[in-house]
Design a protein around this motif. Structure first.
Motif, PDB file in Angstrom:
ATOM      1  N   VAL A 242       0.858  -1.182   0.000  1.00 29.86           N
ATOM      2  CA  VAL A 242       0.000   0.000   0.000  1.00 29.86           C
ATOM      3  C   VAL A 242       0.897   1.236   0.000  1.00 29.86           C
ATOM      4  N   PHE A 243       0.881   1.960  -1.132  1.00 28.75           N
ATOM      5  CA  PHE A 243       1.710   3.160  -1.255  1.00 28.75           C
ATOM      6  C   PHE A 243       0.980   4.383  -0.701  1.00 28.75           C
ATOM      7  N   SER A 244       1.767   5.340  -0.187  1.00 30.11           N
ATOM      8  CA  SER A 244       1.176   6.586   0.304  1.00 30.11           C
ATOM      9  C   SER A 244       0.524   7.352  -0.843  1.00 30.11           C
ATOM     10  N   ASN A 245       1.180   7.365  -1.988  1.00 29.41           N
ATOM     11  CA  ASN A 245       0.616   8.002  -3.170  1.00 29.41           C
ATOM     12  C   ASN A 245      -0.045   6.951  -4.052  1.00 29.41           C
ATOM     13  N   ASN A 246      -1.067   7.362  -4.754  1.00 24.62           N
ATOM     14  CA  ASN A 246      -1.747   6.453  -5.673  1.00 24.62           C
ATOM     15  C   ASN A 246      -0.896   6.276  -6.939  1.00 24.62           C
TER      16      ASN A 246
ATOM     17  N   PRO B 267      15.557   5.363  -7.163  1.00 25.90           N
ATOM     18  CA  PRO B 267      16.275   6.280  -6.270  1.00 25.90           C
ATOM     19  C   PRO B 267      17.747   6.397  -6.646  1.00 25.90           C
ATOM     20  N   ASN B 268      18.364   7.539  -6.340  1.00 34.33           N
ATOM     21  CA  ASN B 268      19.810   7.656  -6.579  1.00 34.33           C
ATOM     22  C   ASN B 268      20.577   6.990  -5.422  1.00 34.33           C
ATOM     23  N   ASP B 269      21.914   7.062  -5.493  1.00 36.56           N
ATOM     24  CA  ASP B 269      22.739   6.326  -4.528  1.00 36.56           C
ATOM     25  C   ASP B 269      22.511   6.763  -3.078  1.00 36.56           C
ATOM     26  N   GLN B 270      22.166   8.030  -2.890  1.00 36.91           N
ATOM     27  CA  GLN B 270      21.892   8.501  -1.528  1.00 36.91           C
ATOM     28  C   GLN B 270      20.488   8.099  -1.093  1.00 36.91           C
ATOM     29  N   GLU B 271      19.549   8.278  -2.015  1.00 33.38           N
ATOM     30  CA  GLU B 271      18.141   8.021  -1.674  1.00 33.38           C
ATOM     31  C   GLU B 271      17.880   6.567  -1.309  1.00 33.38           C
ATOM     32  N   ILE B 272      18.601   5.670  -1.956  1.00 32.87           N
ATOM     33  CA  ILE B 272      18.322   4.254  -1.720  1.00 32.87           C
ATOM     34  C   ILE B 272      18.680   3.842  -0.282  1.00 32.87           C
ATOM     35  N   LEU B 273      19.517   4.667   0.363  1.00 32.53           N
ATOM     36  CA  LEU B 273      19.906   4.378   1.745  1.00 32.53           C
ATOM     37  C   LEU B 273      18.890   4.907   2.758  1.00 32.53           C
ATOM     38  N   LEU B 274      17.907   5.661   2.280  1.00 32.77           N
ATOM     39  CA  LEU B 274      16.897   6.226   3.171  1.00 32.77           C
ATOM     40  C   LEU B 274      15.662   5.342   3.143  1.00 32.77           C
ATOM     41  N   PRO B 275      15.399   4.635   4.245  1.00 31.74           N
ATOM     42  CA  PRO B 275      14.261   3.711   4.237  1.00 31.74           C
ATOM     43  C   PRO B 275      12.931   4.438   4.046  1.00 31.74           C
ATOM     44  N   ASN B 276      12.101   3.848   3.221  1.00 29.73           N
ATOM     45  CA  ASN B 276      10.743   4.344   2.999  1.00 29.73           C
ATOM     46  C   ASN B 276      10.715   5.823   2.649  1.00 29.73           C
ATOM     47  N   TYR B 277      11.560   6.193   1.716  1.00 29.02           N
ATOM     48  CA  TYR B 277      11.737   7.590   1.365  1.00 29.02           C
ATOM     49  C   TYR B 277      11.116   7.902   0.003  1.00 29.02           C
ATOM     50  N   GLY B 278      10.652   9.117  -0.161  1.00 28.34           N
ATOM     51  CA  GLY B 278      10.257   9.603  -1.482  1.00 28.34           C
ATOM     52  C   GLY B 278       8.816   9.330  -1.850  1.00 28.34           C
ATOM     53  N   ARG B 279       8.518   9.536  -3.119  1.00 29.84           N
ATOM     54  CA  ARG B 279       7.105   9.463  -3.520  1.00 29.84           C
ATOM     55  C   ARG B 279       6.583   8.038  -3.624  1.00 29.84           C
ATOM     56  N   HIS B 280       7.503   7.058  -3.514  1.00 29.19           N
ATOM     57  CA  HIS B 280       7.050   5.668  -3.511  1.00 29.19           C
ATOM     58  C   HIS B 280       6.992   5.110  -2.090  1.00 29.19           C
ATOM     59  N   ALA B 281       6.933   6.001  -1.105  1.00 33.01           N
ATOM     60  CA  ALA B 281       6.881   5.559   0.294  1.00 33.01           C
ATOM     61  C   ALA B 281       5.629   4.725   0.537  1.00 33.01           C
ATOM     62  N   LEU B 282       5.753   3.821   1.505  1.00 31.54           N
ATOM     63  CA  LEU B 282       4.641   2.927   1.847  1.00 31.54           C
ATOM     64  C   LEU B 282       3.969   3.413   3.132  1.00 31.54           C
ATOM     65  N   THR B 283       2.718   3.063   3.290  1.00 34.34           N
ATOM     66  CA  THR B 283       1.989   3.440   4.507  1.00 34.34           C
ATOM     67  C   THR B 283       2.315   2.450   5.625  1.00 34.34           C
ATOM     68  N   GLY B 284       1.685   2.645   6.774  1.00 33.22           N
ATOM     69  CA  GLY B 284       1.862   1.729   7.895  1.00 33.22           C
ATOM     70  C   GLY B 284       0.980   0.488   7.802  1.00 33.22           C
ATOM     71  N   HIS B 285       0.336   0.286   6.667  1.00 37.10           N
ATOM     72  CA  HIS B 285      -0.531  -0.879   6.460  1.00 37.10           C
ATOM     73  C   HIS B 285       0.252  -2.169   6.710  1.00 37.10           C
TER      74      HIS B 285
ATOM     75  N   LYS C 217       9.303  -3.005  -4.982  1.00 36.48           N
ATOM     76  CA  LYS C 217       8.363  -1.871  -4.954  1.00 36.48           C
ATOM     77  C   LYS C 217       8.035  -1.417  -6.373  1.00 36.48           C
ATOM     78  N   GLU C 218       9.060  -1.399  -7.234  1.00 43.24           N
ATOM     79  CA  GLU C 218       8.847  -0.970  -8.608  1.00 43.24           C
ATOM     80  C   GLU C 218       7.831  -1.865  -9.318  1.00 43.24           C
ATOM     81  N   VAL C 219       7.990  -3.175  -9.095  1.00 39.38           N
ATOM     82  CA  VAL C 219       7.084  -4.127  -9.745  1.00 39.38           C
ATOM     83  C   VAL C 219       5.655  -3.922  -9.248  1.00 39.38           C
ATOM     84  N   GLU C 220       5.522  -3.737  -7.937  1.00 40.01           N
ATOM     85  CA  GLU C 220       4.185  -3.507  -7.369  1.00 40.01           C
ATOM     86  C   GLU C 220       3.592  -2.201  -7.895  1.00 40.01           C
ATOM     87  N   TRP C 221       4.433  -1.206  -7.935  1.00 39.36           N
ATOM     88  CA  TRP C 221       3.997   0.124  -8.388  1.00 39.36           C
ATOM     89  C   TRP C 221       3.490   0.030  -9.833  1.00 39.36           C
TER      90      TRP C 221
END
Ligand SMILES: [Zn+2]
Length: 210
Positions: free
Chosen positions: A100-104, A114-132, A182-186
């Motif tokens: 369940v993504f935060s964004n539709n 994600p770039n090399d920095q972003e991939i190290l940030l858990p649950n970051y960015g517009r593909h973030a997941l909810t607490g579901h 996540k990409e596949v699910e998205w």
């Protein structure tokens, strides 16, 4: 008087507070938080089994304490490798429980890697997941891999310690597998599959084996 309805054989649901699926790890407090989830007994038992797999002695030991001055760095590398082995045994997604993504996804555009920095940030960015709860498994694995990666960097073991490079690559690879899942699910939730999908969500679990 109507006949009493026959009791179903199904046992009543229970509250599960497992670490693998039904609570969320808070990196700040080091605690698993949340009220748990109402699940069937069978699911609860499955979750307990996942917890047991997860509960190796190395889990949390690594980041909870400062390395004593006499600690051998190669021991840390071994501990983390052992924990990664355990993490990789756990399924990330299940076909019956879509992420369940935060964004539709269908309103947000294609997946952006994600770039090399972003991939190290858990649950970051517009593909973030909810607490579901469908997200708990992938989120806790992602969180932990990133945490271990950061820990390793902070120790500054460098090239001097055997196996550090390999372990660092392994942790990054795990984070990439998670991103890929996540990409596949998205893509699937946008109504089509990714062009070069390696993982097809057709009834199998996705694991982050690295
Ligand atoms: Zn559970």
């Amino acid at each position: 008087m109507p006949p009493r309805t026959k009791r179903t054989k199904r046992e009543p649901d229970v509250v599960c507070k497992c670490r693998s699926h039904c609570t969320i790890y808070n990196a700040q407090t080091g605690q698993y938080e949340g009220d748990g989830e109402v699940v069937s007994r069978r699911t609860r038992d499955n979750h307990s089994a996942d917890d047991k797999k997860r509960a190796t002695r190395s889990l949390h030991l690594v980041t909870r304490r400062q390395p004593p001055s006499n600690e051998v760095p190669s021991e840390w590398v071994k501990l983390i490798n052992d924990e990664v082995n355990v993490l990789m045994e756990l399924p990330l997604t299940s076909p019956s429980q879509p992420l369940v993504f935060s964004n539709n996804p269908s309103e947000t555009g294609p997946f952006g890697w994600p770039n090399d920095q972003e991939i190290l940030l858990p649950n970051y960015g517009r593909h973030a997941l909810t607490g579901h709860r469908s997200n708990h498994a992938i989120l806790s694995t992602e969180q932990r891999l990133a945490e271990l990666y950061t820990f390793l960097q902070l120790q500054g073991f460098g090239d001097a310690v055997e196996g550090v490079d390999l372990l660092t690559d392994r942790l990054l690879e795990g984070l990439k597998v998670i991103t890929r899942a996540k990409e596949v699910e998205w893509a699937g939730q946008r109504g089509r599959t990714a062009n070069d999908a390696v993982y097809v969500n057709s009834g199998t679990f996705i694991y982050a084996r690295v």
